[in-house]
Design an enzyme around this catalytic site. Structure first.
Site, PDB file in Angstrom:
ATOM      1  N   HIS A 188       0.761  -1.261  -0.141  1.00 28.52           N
ATOM      2  CA  HIS A 188       0.014  -0.085  -0.190  1.00 28.52           C
ATOM      3  C   HIS A 188       0.920   1.270   0.227  1.00 28.52           C
ATOM      4  O   HIS A 188       0.300   2.539   0.395  1.00 28.52           O
ATOM      5  CB  HIS A 188      -0.834   0.103   1.079  1.00 28.52           C
ATOM      6  CG  HIS A 188      -1.501  -1.042   1.622  1.00 28.52           C
ATOM      7  ND1 HIS A 188      -1.096  -2.199   2.407  1.00 28.52           N
ATOM      8  CD2 HIS A 188      -2.805  -1.854   0.912  1.00 28.52           C
ATOM      9  CE1 HIS A 188      -1.862  -3.209   2.302  1.00 28.52           C
ATOM     10  NE2 HIS A 188      -3.106  -3.167   1.632  1.00 28.52           N
ATOM     11  N   ASP A 231      -3.653   7.588   1.667  1.00 29.04           N
ATOM     12  CA  ASP A 231      -4.069   7.452   0.495  1.00 29.04           C
ATOM     13  C   ASP A 231      -5.325   8.280  -0.215  1.00 29.04           C
ATOM     14  O   ASP A 231      -5.973   8.046  -1.141  1.00 29.04           O
ATOM     15  CB  ASP A 231      -4.364   5.940   0.215  1.00 29.04           C
ATOM     16  CG  ASP A 231      -5.509   5.538   1.368  1.00 29.04           C
ATOM     17  OD1 ASP A 231      -6.148   6.341   1.860  1.00 29.04           O
ATOM     18  OD2 ASP A 231      -5.556   4.398   1.538  1.00 29.04           O
ATOM     19  N   HIS A 290      -9.607   9.705   3.365  1.00 31.72           N
ATOM     20  CA  HIS A 290     -10.047  10.058   4.644  1.00 31.72           C
ATOM     21  C   HIS A 290     -11.516  10.713   4.573  1.00 31.72           C
ATOM     22  O   HIS A 290     -12.254  10.326   5.212  1.00 31.72           O
ATOM     23  CB  HIS A 290      -9.097  10.660   5.442  1.00 31.72           C
ATOM     24  CG  HIS A 290      -9.662  10.879   6.764  1.00 31.72           C
ATOM     25  ND1 HIS A 290      -9.633  10.008   7.735  1.00 31.72           N
ATOM     26  CD2 HIS A 290      -9.997  11.912   7.405  1.00 31.72           C
ATOM     27  CE1 HIS A 290     -10.025  10.394   8.743  1.00 31.72           C
ATOM     28  NE2 HIS A 290     -10.415  11.575   8.742  1.00 31.72           N
ATOM     29  N   GLY A 342     -14.127   8.162   3.438  1.00 31.79           N
ATOM     30  CA  GLY A 342     -14.244   7.016   4.478  1.00 31.79           C
ATOM     31  C   GLY A 342     -15.271   7.841   5.445  1.00 31.79           C
ATOM     32  O   GLY A 342     -15.918   7.172   6.069  1.00 31.79           O
ATOM     33  N   ARG A 397       3.337   3.369   9.843  1.00 28.51           N
ATOM     34  CA  ARG A 397       1.977   3.695   9.907  1.00 28.51           C
ATOM     35  C   ARG A 397       1.802   4.176   8.354  1.00 28.51           C
ATOM     36  O   ARG A 397       0.700   4.013   7.586  1.00 28.51           O
ATOM     37  CB  ARG A 397       1.500   4.591  10.645  1.00 28.51           C
ATOM     38  CG  ARG A 397      -0.088   5.091  10.664  1.00 28.51           C
ATOM     39  CD  ARG A 397      -0.627   6.118  11.562  1.00 28.51           C
ATOM     40  NE  ARG A 397      -1.658   6.986  10.983  1.00 28.51           N
ATOM     41  CZ  ARG A 397      -1.475   7.898  10.365  1.00 28.51           C
ATOM     42  NH1 ARG A 397      -0.526   8.604  10.411  1.00 28.51           N
ATOM     43  NH2 ARG A 397      -2.492   8.653  10.126  1.00 28.51           N
ATOM     44  N   ASP A 444      -2.813  15.960  10.836  1.00 25.56           N
ATOM     45  CA  ASP A 444      -3.228  14.631  10.795  1.00 25.56           C
ATOM     46  C   ASP A 444      -4.695  14.713  10.264  1.00 25.56           C
ATOM     47  O   ASP A 444      -5.324  15.249  11.170  1.00 25.56           O
ATOM     48  CB  ASP A 444      -3.214  13.682  12.007  1.00 25.56           C
ATOM     49  CG  ASP A 444      -3.725  12.526  11.846  1.00 25.56           C
ATOM     50  OD1 ASP A 444      -3.165  11.640  11.035  1.00 25.56           O
ATOM     51  OD2 ASP A 444      -4.805  12.191  12.528  1.00 25.56           O
ATOM     52  N   GLY A 486      -7.024  12.389  10.578  1.00 21.33           N
ATOM     53  CA  GLY A 486      -7.984  11.979  11.501  1.00 21.33           C
ATOM     54  C   GLY A 486      -8.155  12.872  12.880  1.00 21.33           C
ATOM     55  O   GLY A 486      -9.326  13.102  13.266  1.00 21.33           O
TER      56      GLY A 486
END
Lengths: 569, 569
Positions: free
Chosen positions: A217, A392, A395, A398, A534, A547, A549
């Protein structure tokens, strides 16, 4: 580049459906993946590989007699959800237990783990075989931290052969773990792959170089080195793999020379000559070597070499016949039982009657979630852009997928009479089931934990702090990230701390202050370097970018804070 | 990009050797290609596909029971030589005749044609099935001009199945031609492939576009169009192929959805859904459709759709079992005769005793050829650079390969006592056999014709003009190019004309004038546009650049002129 798609968001699902239509004689599509058509005549262990999409023939390409009984298939490079895994397992289970097998990635470990919990509660025997063959991803003394790459194939093959012979669950698991323990892979990438609709490849390799040890990945490898000749690459690959020959292993080896996508057949054949010669020079005998595409990464230009040291038992299983869409060896006849397709039962959700106060609070929960959904949709592109720097780029997508599923699930629960806590827990389940991946399972499990704490309590500052505390604890427990790792934890912890130490009894005020702390922390995450293993090679470049997230966490807490402010006036 | 190679000049050979080592249980390498290991128990028709390398699994990937008996394999995108074809045919022939099958490209047609002549003179029955499935390469009313692309696979498969059933040569040929007549392919390319060691791809497609109908070597297609969605592409492909449904054909079709290299499995599966739906909508039933890589072009990003309308006979052959390295269907057992490998006989060349005068002239022939070799080697990069503009950049390499082989062969002939004419003819045979491709067969046949005219004559102006006249006539006959088509003919014809009309009896003077005319014509070829169908999409850009074949022709005549001048003083 990826050139052919309809809706990029549905690319993985569309490919799975196309596959199941093409191979309708062999496989049957089920939610979350595919299973062999027809039940076995006698109960047999169901071998179920799984993982994100984009690696064809991994995972559903190897469904068939002598290999897999089904495959769990997530979104592109994103682990399937626990619900996906449960759905496939229920369809494939014939009474002798199931074994999930997957590469060692956080999202897969979490989701298959949760699925196993659920399935066991339904009385299904479940085991796991986690593949850790990538010698570039951690040193030998920490081999349990290694990622799983092309060695997946060998592990699946040998487990599939054992199950086909009628081995019991524990025996199939033993074979799988033994195979993994004797399997080593080294890979390299020459150029990155790209997602459907993405303007840029997921990562890049400097011109005239290759990323030695780069993951499938795009995870960081050992280092970039100048492009070698085929002979030099073979020599380096073979030396690296042989350096990790297992103790007591002999000279007979299963070999995979695997193309990752854009490296073509002729190149693999040129490389094979040297690999075979170097192996022979070192006293090894390749047994039925496979040269081709077994575990790909969309159109990534790259190649990997996998060795599995065989003993008599493993060699018998490696050379056993198999008949799947992507891999065919020898002659095999499948004995099928009567073709009965169990229609999945319509899910009916029932809730204990909730107090009126809790049902009124549930309205607020649903309304706040709807606000969150709108805000996340508005921020989708921005979140995607931030994620492109070190990840990728999915985010935003998703999060939208997860939050939308959470809203739907919460609305259904509310209509069914659920109280606030149950609505929140249902939102969490919906999120985890639809979104898959790491953020899906973390947010899903966190919301469920928060919902369980909330229960039928009133929505005051104290219970909110307790609920958030439970959410944070669950996320930390599952994800294992520390503060400073550049994950959502960097915003989550300041938020939890602020809420727990609030000196005001006003939920609106306490939440507002905590949301401000989360927002500041999310912005501060820009100075951090992602934790090792990660992120992708572009990770270093992510210094200066927050970040994603943490940013989405801060956004969600802010939107809820704004909702609380509005609702209280 | 192509990333893995050792010596780019040996890439195709290295890949073939790697393949034969990998599949040593199924195939055996022979000069010019590979054949099935072991002889059939009874004489059977040998089905022998062939063509340039770089299209794996075409051609050697489909050797095996139920499919090919061997494959003739040339250099990258370059037709094999007649000698390659003869060598493979001799190894595969078991007494029931051979059938060569290949796409309709000038070099292949010429080389397989010459090979057939030679084999027939040895008593072997030989037939041809030329594949012309590419509907984008010429209009339906000129279907015999069409190129062969992925439809190759279906034609080979059905012929292979017929031969495996025991059909006689004429019957296998009938099946092959019938299949070709009912097979239609449309292809498209999203991005060009690149040769090992090449700095640039062979051709480029504008960003966000695709080259509809582009050939598998980058030949010009219909036009560049904006990238469609998968659904739109499927609709367009299906409509174009169905528009050419053969008269009286039914609804059952063999279908190939073929990836050219860098378009990946998941993309093909997404596309397949729409192709299958559109076919069903139009009343067609896909029979055992194949979605994958069957005829590739190195790492070209592209895809093609092939339909073959089946009747009962063709459906039986299409669904028959086959077992090859790259394609496996059903169960098949090969009945092999005793494993006897005929060692190829060492070639011994004998010549009738030549007159001393002719043997002295032979020394000049060999010496002049050596000068030519040096000059061509010096010019290799320059010729390659010119060829890159409109071709695949391998003209310099091909010429060096051919001239070197010519020198070796002439030297061997001279040592064996041959006269000048025999030396020149031997040089021609060596060139054709080693170089393959179109220029190889033309130069080879031309030199042989010149040698036959020269015989034991003295090397005067009159015989030189006659020999060159024979060379030019043979090249025109075989190649079919006209003056103005931007080929070597543009330099060849002025050279021939000048020599034939020379008013001097001095060979040195006459040759010098003719070489000057050739040189001027070669430079003038810069203003020409290549003839339709010959060149790649970059062809238009070649206006302003001379034709590499004309340039090398002029160079060779100049070097010989200089040699004559030196020898006469």
């Amino acid at each position: 580049m990826t050139y052919l798609w309809d809706d990029p968001a549905n690319f993985a699902d569309d490919a799975l459906t196309g596959f199941c239509e093409l191979h309708a004689d062999l496989v049957r599509q089920v939610p979350g993946g595919a299973v062999r058509r027809g039940r076995p005549e006698r109960p047999k262990v169901a071998v179920l590989p799984g993982g994100g999409s984009g690696h064809y023939p991994a995972f559903y390409g190897v469904i068939g007699p002598g290999l897999a009984d089904g495959a769990v298939s997530g979104n592109l490079f994103t682990s399937p959800s626990a619900q996906d895994a449960c759905s496939v397992a229920r369809a494939a289970h014939s009474g002798a237990g199931v074994v999930f097998s997957y590469g060692n990635y956080a999202g897969d470990v979490m989701n298959f783990g949760l699925a196993a919990d659920r399935l066991r509660s339904e009385g299904v025997e479940v085991e796991h075989v986690v593949v850790t063959d990538d010698i570039a991803s951690a040193p030998a003394e920490e081999s349990e931290r290694r990622r799983g790459i092309a060695g997946d194939f060998t592990v699946f093959k040998l487990m599939g052969a054992a199950a086909e012979e009628g081995a019991e669950l524990a025996e199939v698991v033993r074979i799988g773990r033994k195979t993994n323990g004797r399997t080593r892979t080294i890979g390299t990438a020459f150029a990155g792959c790209s997602f459907p609709g993405a303007a840029e490849p997921l990562f890049q390799v400097p011109d005239g170089h290759m990323g030695l040890g780069l993951g499938i990945h795009g995870e960081p490898g050992l280092r970039d080195v100048p492009l070698p000749s085929a002979a030099e690459l073979a020599e380096d690959f073979v030396a690296r793999v042989l350096a990790e020959k297992p103790d007591g292993a002999g000279g007979r080896v299963a070999v995979l020379l695997n193309g990752l996508g854009a490296v073509k057949h002729e190149e693999l054949l040129v490389l094979w000559r040297h690999v075979a010669a170097r192996l022979r020079d070192s006293g090894h005998v390749p047994v039925l070597p496979e040269v081709g595409e077994l575990v790909t990464s969309l159109d990534m230009a790259g190649v990997s070499l996998t060795l599995t040291w065989l003993d008599d038992e493993l060699e018998r299983l490696w050379t056993a016949p198999a008949w799947t869409p992507a891999f065919r060896r020898g002659h095999i006849t499948e004995v099928r039982g009567e073709e009965t397709v169990d229609e999945p039962e319509a899910e009916t959700v029932g809730y204990a009657p909730a107090a009126d106060s809790s049902r009124r609070l549930a309205e607020h929960v649903v309304a706040a979630l709807r606000r969150v959904e709108t805000a996340v949709r508005d921020a989708e592109d921005e979140l995607g852009a931030i994620d492109t720097v070190a990840g990728d780029g999915d985010h935003g997508r998703g999060m939208v997928r997860g939050v939308s599923a959470a809203v739907e699930a919460a609305e259904r629960a509310q209509l069914a009479g659920a109280g606030a806590g149950d609505c929140l827990a249902a939102a969490g389940d919906g999120w985890a089931d639809r979104a898959g991946g790491t953020s899906g399972v973390l947010w899903g499990a966190g919301l469920r934990a928060a919902g369980e704490v909330l229960g039928e309590h009133a929505g005051d500052a104290e219970i909110a702090a307790k609920a958030v505390d439970a959410l944070a604890t669950r996320i930390r427990e599952l994800g294992g990230a520390e503060v400073g790792d550049k994950t959502l934890v960097d915003a989550l912890e300041p938020f939890r701390a602020a809420l727990l130490s609030a000196t005001t009894s006003s939920l609106v005020e306490a939440w507002g202050e905590a949301a401000t702390a989360a927002d500041r922390a999310a912005r501060d995450s820009a100075r951090l370097v992602p934790r090792k293993g990660r992120a992708r090679p572009l990770a270093e470049r992510s210094v200066g970018t927050p970040d994603p997230g943490a940013v989405s966490f801060a956004l969600i807490t802010k939107v809820i804070g704004d909702y609380l402010t509005g609702a209280s006036t």
